[in-house]
Structures are given as C-alpha cells and as structure tokens.
Design a protein around this motif. Structure first.
Motif, mmCIF file in Angstrom:
data_model
loop_
_atom_site.group_PDB
_atom_site.id
_atom_site.type_symbol
_atom_site.label_atom_id
_atom_site.label_comp_id
_atom_site.label_asym_id
_atom_site.label_seq_id
_atom_site.Cartn_x
_atom_site.Cartn_y
_atom_site.Cartn_z
ATOM 1 N N GLY A 226 -28.260 -6.144 -18.586
ATOM 2 C CA GLY A 226 -29.096 -5.712 -17.476
ATOM 3 C C GLY A 226 -28.380 -5.836 -16.152
ATOM 4 O O GLY A 226 -27.138 -5.833 -16.078
ATOM 5 N N GLN A 227 -29.154 -5.982 -15.089
ATOM 6 C CA GLN A 227 -28.569 -6.091 -13.757
ATOM 7 C C GLN A 227 -27.650 -7.315 -13.669
ATOM 8 O O GLN A 227 -28.010 -8.400 -14.083
ATOM 9 C CB GLN A 227 -29.675 -6.190 -12.698
ATOM 10 C CG GLN A 227 -29.149 -6.171 -11.277
ATOM 11 C CD GLN A 227 -30.291 -6.159 -10.262
ATOM 12 O OE1 GLN A 227 -31.457 -6.214 -10.618
ATOM 13 N NE2 GLN A 227 -29.933 -6.095 -8.991
ATOM 14 N N ASP A 228 -26.456 -7.117 -13.146
ATOM 15 C CA ASP A 228 -25.425 -8.157 -12.996
ATOM 16 C C ASP A 228 -24.932 -8.698 -14.325
ATOM 17 O O ASP A 228 -24.203 -9.693 -14.361
ATOM 18 C CB ASP A 228 -25.927 -9.310 -12.113
ATOM 19 C CG ASP A 228 -26.107 -8.885 -10.659
ATOM 20 O OD1 ASP A 228 -25.386 -7.966 -10.227
ATOM 21 O OD2 ASP A 228 -26.953 -9.474 -9.977
ATOM 22 N N ASN A 229 -25.331 -8.078 -15.433
ATOM 23 C CA ASN A 229 -24.754 -8.387 -16.742
ATOM 24 C C ASN A 229 -24.741 -9.885 -17.054
ATOM 25 O O ASN A 229 -25.756 -10.556 -16.894
ATOM 26 C CB ASN A 229 -23.361 -7.773 -16.831
ATOM 27 C CG ASN A 229 -23.430 -6.247 -16.785
ATOM 28 O OD1 ASN A 229 -24.270 -5.657 -17.449
ATOM 29 N ND2 ASN A 229 -22.548 -5.623 -16.028
ATOM 30 N N ILE A 230 -23.587 -10.447 -17.480
ATOM 31 C CA ILE A 230 -23.554 -11.859 -17.877
ATOM 32 C C ILE A 230 -23.884 -12.756 -16.692
ATOM 33 O O ILE A 230 -24.599 -13.760 -16.838
ATOM 34 C CB ILE A 230 -22.175 -12.216 -18.469
ATOM 35 C CG1 ILE A 230 -21.993 -11.519 -19.817
ATOM 36 C CG2 ILE A 230 -22.035 -13.729 -18.643
ATOM 37 C CD1 ILE A 230 -20.630 -11.729 -20.449
ATOM 38 N N LEU A 231 -23.391 -12.413 -15.508
ATOM 39 C CA LEU A 231 -23.702 -13.227 -14.332
ATOM 40 C C LEU A 231 -25.203 -13.317 -14.121
ATOM 41 O O LEU A 231 -25.737 -14.410 -13.852
ATOM 42 C CB LEU A 231 -23.037 -12.645 -13.089
ATOM 43 C CG LEU A 231 -23.356 -13.384 -11.784
ATOM 44 C CD1 LEU A 231 -22.715 -14.763 -11.779
ATOM 45 C CD2 LEU A 231 -22.896 -12.572 -10.572
ATOM 46 N N GLY A 232 -25.904 -12.207 -14.221
ATOM 47 C CA GLY A 232 -27.353 -12.210 -14.008
ATOM 48 C C GLY A 232 -28.081 -13.119 -14.974
ATOM 49 O O GLY A 232 -28.975 -13.873 -14.580
ATOM 50 N N ARG A 233 -27.707 -13.055 -16.260
ATOM 51 C CA ARG A 233 -28.357 -13.910 -17.251
ATOM 52 C C ARG A 233 -28.048 -15.375 -16.992
ATOM 53 O O ARG A 233 -28.938 -16.227 -17.024
ATOM 54 C CB ARG A 233 -27.898 -13.535 -18.667
ATOM 55 C CG ARG A 233 -28.478 -12.254 -19.180
ATOM 56 C CD ARG A 233 -30.005 -12.273 -19.228
ATOM 57 N NE ARG A 233 -30.511 -13.292 -20.122
ATOM 58 C CZ ARG A 233 -31.568 -14.074 -19.856
ATOM 59 N NH1 ARG A 233 -32.204 -13.970 -18.699
ATOM 60 N NH2 ARG A 233 -31.977 -14.969 -20.733
ATOM 61 N N TRP A 234 -26.786 -15.696 -16.720
ATOM 62 C CA TRP A 234 -26.417 -17.093 -16.528
ATOM 63 C C TRP A 234 -27.006 -17.655 -15.238
ATOM 64 O O TRP A 234 -27.342 -18.836 -15.177
ATOM 65 C CB TRP A 234 -24.897 -17.229 -16.554
ATOM 66 C CG TRP A 234 -24.344 -17.125 -17.946
ATOM 67 C CD1 TRP A 234 -25.044 -16.850 -19.094
ATOM 68 C CD2 TRP A 234 -22.989 -17.301 -18.355
ATOM 69 N NE1 TRP A 234 -24.205 -16.836 -20.180
ATOM 70 C CE2 TRP A 234 -22.938 -17.112 -19.762
ATOM 71 C CE3 TRP A 234 -21.809 -17.586 -17.672
ATOM 72 C CZ2 TRP A 234 -21.755 -17.210 -20.496
ATOM 73 C CZ3 TRP A 234 -20.618 -17.694 -18.393
ATOM 74 C CH2 TRP A 234 -20.597 -17.509 -19.786
ATOM 75 N N GLN A 235 -27.147 -16.835 -14.219
ATOM 76 C CA GLN A 235 -27.800 -17.313 -13.001
ATOM 77 C C GLN A 235 -29.271 -17.614 -13.252
ATOM 78 O O GLN A 235 -29.844 -18.499 -12.614
ATOM 79 C CB GLN A 235 -27.641 -16.291 -11.881
ATOM 80 C CG GLN A 235 -26.256 -16.272 -11.266
ATOM 81 C CD GLN A 235 -26.137 -15.341 -10.089
ATOM 82 O OE1 GLN A 235 -26.814 -14.300 -10.024
ATOM 83 N NE2 GLN A 235 -25.306 -15.699 -9.127
ATOM 84 N N SER A 236 -29.876 -16.874 -14.164
ATOM 85 C CA SER A 236 -31.266 -17.154 -14.533
ATOM 86 C C SER A 236 -31.383 -18.543 -15.161
ATOM 87 O O SER A 236 -32.301 -19.308 -14.839
ATOM 88 C CB SER A 236 -31.770 -16.089 -15.504
ATOM 89 O OG SER A 236 -33.090 -16.374 -15.928
ATOM 90 N N TYR A 237 -30.448 -18.888 -16.029
ATOM 91 C CA TYR A 237 -30.446 -20.236 -16.614
ATOM 92 C C TYR A 237 -30.173 -21.289 -15.538
ATOM 93 O O TYR A 237 -30.782 -22.367 -15.548
ATOM 94 C CB TYR A 237 -29.389 -20.340 -17.715
ATOM 95 C CG TYR A 237 -29.653 -19.465 -18.903
ATOM 96 C CD1 TYR A 237 -30.752 -19.681 -19.731
ATOM 97 C CD2 TYR A 237 -28.804 -18.404 -19.206
ATOM 98 C CE1 TYR A 237 -31.002 -18.861 -20.822
ATOM 99 C CE2 TYR A 237 -29.039 -17.588 -20.303
ATOM 100 C CZ TYR A 237 -30.140 -17.820 -21.102
ATOM 101 O OH TYR A 237 -30.383 -17.002 -22.183
ATOM 102 N N ALA A 238 -29.256 -20.986 -14.634
ATOM 103 C CA ALA A 238 -28.940 -21.944 -13.564
ATOM 104 C C ALA A 238 -30.148 -22.201 -12.683
ATOM 105 O O ALA A 238 -30.299 -23.286 -12.114
ATOM 106 C CB ALA A 238 -27.771 -21.424 -12.717
ATOM 107 N N GLY A 239 -31.033 -21.207 -12.567
ATOM 108 C CA GLY A 239 -32.200 -21.353 -11.704
ATOM 109 C C GLY A 239 -33.279 -22.253 -12.270
ATOM 110 O O GLY A 239 -33.867 -23.063 -11.547
ATOM 111 N N ASP A 240 -33.580 -22.110 -13.577
ATOM 112 C CA ASP A 240 -34.691 -22.892 -14.137
ATOM 113 C C ASP A 240 -34.320 -23.684 -15.386
ATOM 114 O O ASP A 240 -35.149 -24.424 -15.916
ATOM 115 C CB ASP A 240 -35.885 -21.976 -14.433
ATOM 116 C CG ASP A 240 -35.556 -20.838 -15.402
ATOM 117 O OD1 ASP A 240 -34.579 -20.955 -16.155
ATOM 118 O OD2 ASP A 240 -36.283 -19.826 -15.381
#
Length: 295
Positions: A226-240
């Motif tokens: 999706g948006q921002d690919n691997i970075l986007g998914r990993w930032q989601s984990y970093a957030g919550d």
C-alpha cells in the motif's frame, strides 16, 4: 594536516595543557553501537544525553574547558561529531538517572546505562552540561581523523597527542544508505530512529516481511504493497506496537525484530503479493497455533 590545525584556525589553542579533551565514543553494546550513527543524525537529543554521562574516568572532563567529540566507526579512525564547551556538572543517583526520558529510550535501543554494579562500586553518576559550538558543523560525520592506539583508551588530551586528518567525506557517514535488503534486521526501538535515506528506500519497496518475537520465538508474516510500502506498514507498528493485527495486541513490541523475507516488484498486483505472503506463512508455519498469524 592535523585536527589541531583546525582548532588553531578557529581560535582555540590546542597546546594549552588540559584544556581540550578528545573523546572517541564507541558503545560496547552491539545494538547501541549499530544505532549510534542514526541517533546522532536523527535524534541528537539522545546523543547529547548519552554524552552528558561519560562514565569513568570523569576527571578528564571535569578538568577540561572543551570536549572534541568523535564516534569510532572503524579501527584506528574517528568521525567528528562536534566541539563542546564544558559547563556545570552534577551527580545523579540510579533512580534519577533512569527517570530521564532520553535514557529510557536509549535503554530500549540497547544502552546498558547506569547499572546497579556501578552504583555499588562508584556511587552516583556525574552528568555534564555540554554546549555544542559552531565549529565545522558542516563536517559533522564527514571529518575523519586518525586515532592513535590503544583504542580501549577512549579519551585523549589534545595537547599531548597527534590527530592527523584522515579524510573529509563528501557525505556524512552518520546518514549512510541502508544495506542490501536481505541484511536488514531492526528492533522496535530502531524503527523510530531510521535515517531519512533508509526511510526513503523502504518506502520504495513492496515485499513480504517477518516480525519475530524474541520473548517466545513466535513469528508473524505480513505483506506491504500500500501507501509507502514496507515503510508504511512498519511505521504503523512503530505507532501502536501491533499495526492492527489481533495476535500482536497485548504483546510487548520491545521484543520484536523486523526483517524482510522477500522484496517484490513495485508494480506487482496486490493479489500476487498476497499469494506470496500466504506461501511464506505455509513454509514458516507462522499460522496459529505455532505462529502469530490468525489466517
């Protein structure tokens, strides 16, 4: 040319006795040593806190007027961080040391910090006020000097040594590009300090990734397209800490490790990405009850 020549050009006397101490930081903790260049580049507040507690021996900094700060990235050399004026100092006990939020964040990144053994042996830890000065700030991470042996001795009095300039790099070594994708292995804390060059590259990559929980050695396989690919998914984990995944909720994300199993073409259709994800789930047995994938 010597580092002393740079000091002279800027009006500092490198031959004055016990006036300038040169520190070569080289964390003994493997995880922290790997992250320290990113910390200097992306979270200078963490580095300034780390440097404010230099450990033993403290007497050199207490006597000095200035600190020339460097980071050891390779044997026999040191990369310039900055020149600092030494201010006031104070002693902090173990509890006060760990109440500092930056020290807590550093601990999550592998920092040993102020141990109970040090309390028993030395008593309170000394904290220094260090004011960074506008001294060749554009050479931060670019200026490399030769550091004389022995390397275990992490400080030198400038007036008593020689520090030849080894190189002035075109780009800072503290913001180096990421390694090849197969070599990426990040802790949860490191996700928050990734250099801009790493974030840009991860945003370009679609792929299949693995989250490994070191606490019980169970794994979660996920995909990013999706948006921002691997970075986007990993930032989601970093957030919550869980990224919306049910089986990761309630787990301590400080135990998570993030790696890439397979990098995929940026135009690969989502259904093909999901098929590759399912293939990895089968091969790694990451579905319940053995792993952390619910489907």
């Amino acid at each position: 040319m010597d580092f002393k020549d740079l000091l002279r050009v800027q009006g500092y006397d490198p031959d004055a006795k016990d006036r300038i101490v040169l520190l070569r930081h080289r964390p003994y903790e493997d995880r922290l040593a790997r992250a320290m260049p990113w910390i200097i580049e992306e979270r200078p507040d963490l580095f300034e806190t780390y440097q404010a507690f230099p450990g033993r021996p403290e007497t050199s900094i207490r006597r000095a007027e200035f600190v020339a700060s460097f980071l050891g990235l390779s044997p026999g050399t040191a990369h310039f961080v900055g020149l600092y004026r030494v201010g006031e100092s104070r002693r902090l006990d173990h509890e006060a040391f760990w109440r500092i939020p930056e020290n807590q964040t550093l601990w999550e990144m592998g920092y040993g910090g102020f141990t109970h053994e040090e309390v028993d042996r030395y008593g309170p830890r000394l904290q220094f006020d260090l004011e960074r000065l506008p001294f060749y700030s554009d050479w931060r991470g670019r200026l490399v000097i030769d550091f004389p042996p022995p390397e275990r001795s992490w400080f030198r009095w400038v007036d008593r040594g020689s520090f030849p300039i080894h190189a002035v790099l075109e780009e800072s070594a503290f913001s180096a590009p990421p390694p090849e994708w197969r070599e990426i292995d990040l802790t949860f804390a490191e996700l928050a300090t990734l250099p801009a060059s790493w974030r840009a590259r991860l945003a370009e990559w679609r792929g299949i990734y693995l989250i490994f929980d070191e606490s019980d050695r169970r794994s979660y396989v996920g995909s990013a397209y999706g948006q921002d690919n691997i970075l986007g998914r990993w930032q989601s984990y970093a957030g919550d800490g869980h990224g919306g995944n049910r089986e990761l909720r309630g787990r301590d994300p400080q135990h998570f490790r993030f790696t890439i199993l397979e990098r995929l073409a940026p135009d690969l259709p989502p259904e093909d990405v999901i098929a590759r994800e399912n293939s990895w789930k089968i091969r790694l047995h990451s579905r319940q009850p053995f792993g952390l994938n619910a489907n």
